[in-house]
Every structure is written in C-alpha cells, then in structure tokens.
Scaffold this motif. Structure first.
Motif, PDB file in Angstrom:
ATOM      1  N   ILE A  34       0.853  -1.190   0.000  1.00  0.00           N
ATOM      2  CA  ILE A  34       0.000   0.000   0.000  1.00  0.00           C
ATOM      3  C   ILE A  34       0.888   1.239   0.000  1.00  0.00           C
ATOM      4  CG2 ILE A  34      -1.927  -1.102   1.210  1.00  0.00           C
ATOM      5  CD1 ILE A  34      -0.983   0.282   3.790  1.00  0.00           C
ATOM      6  N   THR A  35       0.330   2.329  -0.454  1.00  0.00           N
ATOM      7  CA  THR A  35       0.971   3.634  -0.290  1.00  0.00           C
ATOM      8  C   THR A  35      -0.058   4.547   0.361  1.00  0.00           C
ATOM      9  OG1 THR A  35       0.298   4.466  -2.451  1.00  0.00           O
ATOM     10  CG2 THR A  35       2.447   3.398  -2.327  1.00  0.00           C
ATOM     11  N   HIS A  36       0.434   5.431   1.189  1.00  0.00           N
ATOM     12  CA  HIS A  36      -0.474   6.403   1.791  1.00  0.00           C
ATOM     13  C   HIS A  36       0.287   7.677   2.111  1.00  0.00           C
ATOM     14  CE1 HIS A  36       1.000   5.432   5.866  1.00  0.00           C
ATOM     15  NE2 HIS A  36       1.050   4.210   5.405  1.00  0.00           N
ATOM     16  N   PRO A  37      -0.397   8.814   2.038  1.00  0.00           N
ATOM     17  CA  PRO A  37       0.264  10.088   2.332  1.00  0.00           C
ATOM     18  C   PRO A  37       0.547  10.218   3.821  1.00  0.00           C
ATOM     19  CG  PRO A  37      -2.069  10.433   1.933  1.00  0.00           C
ATOM     20  CD  PRO A  37      -1.798   8.977   1.684  1.00  0.00           C
ATOM     21  N   LEU A  38       1.640  10.882   4.120  1.00  0.00           N
ATOM     22  CA  LEU A  38       1.967  11.197   5.514  1.00  0.00           C
ATOM     23  C   LEU A  38       1.449  12.597   5.806  1.00  0.00           C
ATOM     24  CD1 LEU A  38       5.620   9.860   5.659  1.00  0.00           C
ATOM     25  CD2 LEU A  38       3.547   8.764   6.510  1.00  0.00           C
ATOM     26  N   GLY A  39       0.940  12.778   6.988  1.00  0.00           N
ATOM     27  CA  GLY A  39       0.360  14.072   7.313  1.00  0.00           C
ATOM     28  C   GLY A  39      -1.006  14.205   6.675  1.00  0.00           C
ATOM     29  N   THR A  40      -1.433  15.424   6.493  1.00  0.00           N
ATOM     30  CA  THR A  40      -2.738  15.692   5.886  1.00  0.00           C
ATOM     31  C   THR A  40      -2.528  16.364   4.544  1.00  0.00           C
ATOM     32  OG1 THR A  40      -3.650  16.019   8.088  1.00  0.00           O
ATOM     33  CG2 THR A  40      -4.961  16.809   6.237  1.00  0.00           C
ATOM     34  N   PRO A  41      -2.678  15.592   3.464  1.00  0.00           N
ATOM     35  CA  PRO A  41      -2.521  16.232   2.161  1.00  0.00           C
ATOM     36  C   PRO A  41      -3.661  17.228   1.934  1.00  0.00           C
ATOM     37  CG  PRO A  41      -3.244  13.965   1.897  1.00  0.00           C
ATOM     38  CD  PRO A  41      -3.028  14.198   3.372  1.00  0.00           C
ATOM     39  N   ALA A  43      -4.911  20.011  -0.993  1.00  0.00           N
ATOM     40  CA  ALA A  43      -4.703  20.582  -2.325  1.00  0.00           C
ATOM     41  C   ALA A  43      -4.543  22.099  -2.278  1.00  0.00           C
ATOM     42  CB  ALA A  43      -5.865  20.201  -3.233  1.00  0.00           C
ATOM     43  N   ARG A  44      -4.969  22.717  -1.201  1.00  0.00           N
ATOM     44  CA  ARG A  44      -4.852  24.177  -1.103  1.00  0.00           C
ATOM     45  C   ARG A  44      -3.445  24.610  -0.707  1.00  0.00           C
ATOM     46  NH1 ARG A  44      -8.879  25.394   3.338  1.00  0.00           N
ATOM     47  NH2 ARG A  44      -8.076  23.411   4.003  1.00  0.00           N
ATOM     48  N   VAL A  45      -2.642  23.660  -0.206  1.00  0.00           N
ATOM     49  CA  VAL A  45      -1.289  23.985   0.237  1.00  0.00           C
ATOM     50  C   VAL A  45      -0.311  23.579  -0.863  1.00  0.00           C
ATOM     51  CG1 VAL A  45       0.459  23.545   1.989  1.00  0.00           C
ATOM     52  CG2 VAL A  45      -1.954  23.634   2.636  1.00  0.00           C
ATOM     53  N   PRO A  46       0.504  24.513  -1.343  1.00  0.00           N
ATOM     54  CA  PRO A  46       1.456  24.161  -2.408  1.00  0.00           C
ATOM     55  C   PRO A  46       2.576  23.281  -1.871  1.00  0.00           C
ATOM     56  CG  PRO A  46       1.843  26.394  -1.678  1.00  0.00           C
ATOM     57  CD  PRO A  46       0.619  25.913  -0.943  1.00  0.00           C
ATOM     58  N   GLY A  47       3.182  22.522  -2.773  1.00  0.00           N
ATOM     59  CA  GLY A  47       4.329  21.712  -2.394  1.00  0.00           C
ATOM     60  C   GLY A  47       4.025  20.228  -2.449  1.00  0.00           C
ATOM     61  N   PRO A  48       5.062  19.430  -2.331  1.00  0.00           N
ATOM     62  CA  PRO A  48       4.896  17.977  -2.438  1.00  0.00           C
ATOM     63  C   PRO A  48       4.315  17.359  -1.171  1.00  0.00           C
ATOM     64  CG  PRO A  48       7.177  18.513  -1.982  1.00  0.00           C
ATOM     65  CD  PRO A  48       6.448  19.831  -2.162  1.00  0.00           C
ATOM     66  N   THR A  49       3.768  16.185  -1.320  1.00  0.00           N
ATOM     67  CA  THR A  49       3.274  15.396  -0.203  1.00  0.00           C
ATOM     68  C   THR A  49       4.182  14.177  -0.075  1.00  0.00           C
ATOM     69  OG1 THR A  49       1.002  16.086  -0.578  1.00  0.00           O
ATOM     70  CG2 THR A  49       1.314  14.038   0.651  1.00  0.00           C
ATOM     71  N   ASP A  50       4.568  13.838   1.148  1.00  0.00           N
ATOM     72  CA  ASP A  50       5.377  12.651   1.380  1.00  0.00           C
ATOM     73  C   ASP A  50       4.484  11.421   1.392  1.00  0.00           C
ATOM     74  OD1 ASP A  50       7.765  14.060   1.644  1.00  0.00           O
ATOM     75  OD2 ASP A  50       7.443  14.407   3.778  1.00  0.00           O
ATOM     76  N   TYR A  51       4.993  10.315   0.827  1.00  0.00           N
ATOM     77  CA  TYR A  51       4.245   9.062   0.784  1.00  0.00           C
ATOM     78  C   TYR A  51       5.053   7.944   1.415  1.00  0.00           C
ATOM     79  CZ  TYR A  51       0.686  11.018  -2.194  1.00  0.00           C
ATOM     80  OH  TYR A  51      -0.348  11.767  -2.662  1.00  0.00           O
ATOM     81  N   LYS A  52       4.358   7.101   2.150  1.00  0.00           N
ATOM     82  CA  LYS A  52       4.982   5.932   2.762  1.00  0.00           C
ATOM     83  C   LYS A  52       4.481   4.690   2.026  1.00  0.00           C
ATOM     84  CE  LYS A  52       5.896   3.746   7.199  1.00  0.00           C
ATOM     85  NZ  LYS A  52       5.728   3.873   8.657  1.00  0.00           N
ATOM     86  N   TRP A  53       5.404   3.855   1.613  1.00  0.00           N
ATOM     87  CA  TRP A  53       5.099   2.568   0.988  1.00  0.00           C
ATOM     88  C   TRP A  53       5.308   1.505   2.049  1.00  0.00           C
ATOM     89  CZ3 TRP A  53       5.248   1.459  -4.644  1.00  0.00           C
ATOM     90  CH2 TRP A  53       5.165   2.614  -5.402  1.00  0.00           C
ATOM     91  N   GLN A  54       4.358   0.598   2.203  1.00  0.00           N
ATOM     92  CA  GLN A  54       4.469  -0.507   3.150  1.00  0.00           C
ATOM     93  C   GLN A  54       3.947  -1.765   2.476  1.00  0.00           C
ATOM     94  OE1 GLN A  54       2.158   1.908   6.114  1.00  0.00           O
ATOM     95  NE2 GLN A  54       3.416   0.719   7.523  1.00  0.00           N
ATOM     96  N   GLY A  55       4.581  -2.882   2.757  1.00  0.00           N
ATOM     97  CA  GLY A  55       4.104  -4.101   2.140  1.00  0.00           C
ATOM     98  C   GLY A  55       4.655  -5.360   2.777  1.00  0.00           C
ATOM     99  N   ILE A  56       4.129  -6.462   2.304  1.00  0.00           N
ATOM    100  CA  ILE A  56       4.599  -7.783   2.712  1.00  0.00           C
ATOM    101  C   ILE A  56       4.942  -8.552   1.450  1.00  0.00           C
ATOM    102  CG2 ILE A  56       4.013  -9.974   3.822  1.00  0.00           C
ATOM    103  CD1 ILE A  56       2.072  -8.437   5.590  1.00  0.00           C
TER     104      ILE A  56
END
Length: 133
Positions: A34-41, A43-56
C-alpha cells in the motif's frame, strides 16, 4: 466533533510496479503493498506530499533462510504494528528480525526490512522511494 477514520488504503499486488520503487532483497512468490500520504494532504497547500510505501513479500522457498544468513539480525518487537490492510493478509505470526546490512540508512527513500521466518515473509517500508519509470 469526532475526527473521521482515515480511509483504508487500496492494496496492490503489482510486483512490477513495486520493483520500480522498492527493490526487494530476495525472490518472492507474491507481494501485497500500500501507499499512503503522511500528514494531511491538502490541495490548497502548495508543495509535495510525502508518501509511505508498506508491504509484505511472501518469499520463495529457501529465501527466508538465505536472507537470515546475510549479516547480523536483531530481534524486533514480536508484534509489529502492521497496517490493518496488510495485517489481515498475514496468516502466520512470529518474531520479526531486522538487519542493518540490508538497509542503506544514509540514502533517502531507501527501503527498510523486517524478516519473519515463521511466516516466510518480509515486511518492508520506505518513505518517498526513488521510482524508476
């Protein structure tokens, strides 16, 4: 007002897409991630969003023992906090071990690994991995 529960992340089993972003150290039979954004993405805030990948990754026969023979492994907490989407897929519990020899901590986006011999599984995670296209 109660804070809403975060939506469940969609589980993927696309080994080809995963290999572009998170190289695994062993041969696998199947993967779920799965991937999911860290923090609260927002769209009104400029800049990149960090993503965490987790898996088995469920390892091919003999791969868990081969990996166990590489480097120095340290016991982790017996129950690691797997995301609920992945925990439901793991049919065997057991102890997880971690080896810094498989990880490149100095490299941003580098994956981290925990090995479970009982489940013949490798749990992995990375933040903002460098994906090849």
């Amino acid at each position: 007002m109660a804070k809403p529960e975060p939506e469940a992340a969609a589980v993927s089993s696309d080994a080809g897409q995963l290999a572009k972003c998170v190289p695994l150290p062993g041969k696998t039979e199947r993967v779920s991630w799965i991937t999911h954004p860290l923090g609260t993405p927002d769209a009104r805030v400029p800049g990149p969003t960090d993503y965490k990948w987790q898996g088995i990754a469920w390892l091919a026969d003999g791969e868990a023992m081969r990996l166990r023979g590489i480097g120095t492994w340290q016991l982790q907490s017996p129950e690691i906090p797997l995301p609920k989407e992945l925990a439901a897929l793991l049919d065997r519990r057991g102890s997880w071990v971690r080896s810094p020899d498989l990880e490149e901590d100095s490299v941003d986006g580098s994956p981290h690994f925990l090995l479970n011999l009982d489940a013949n599984a490798l749990y992995f995670w990375a933040v903002n991995p460098h994906c090849r296209h």
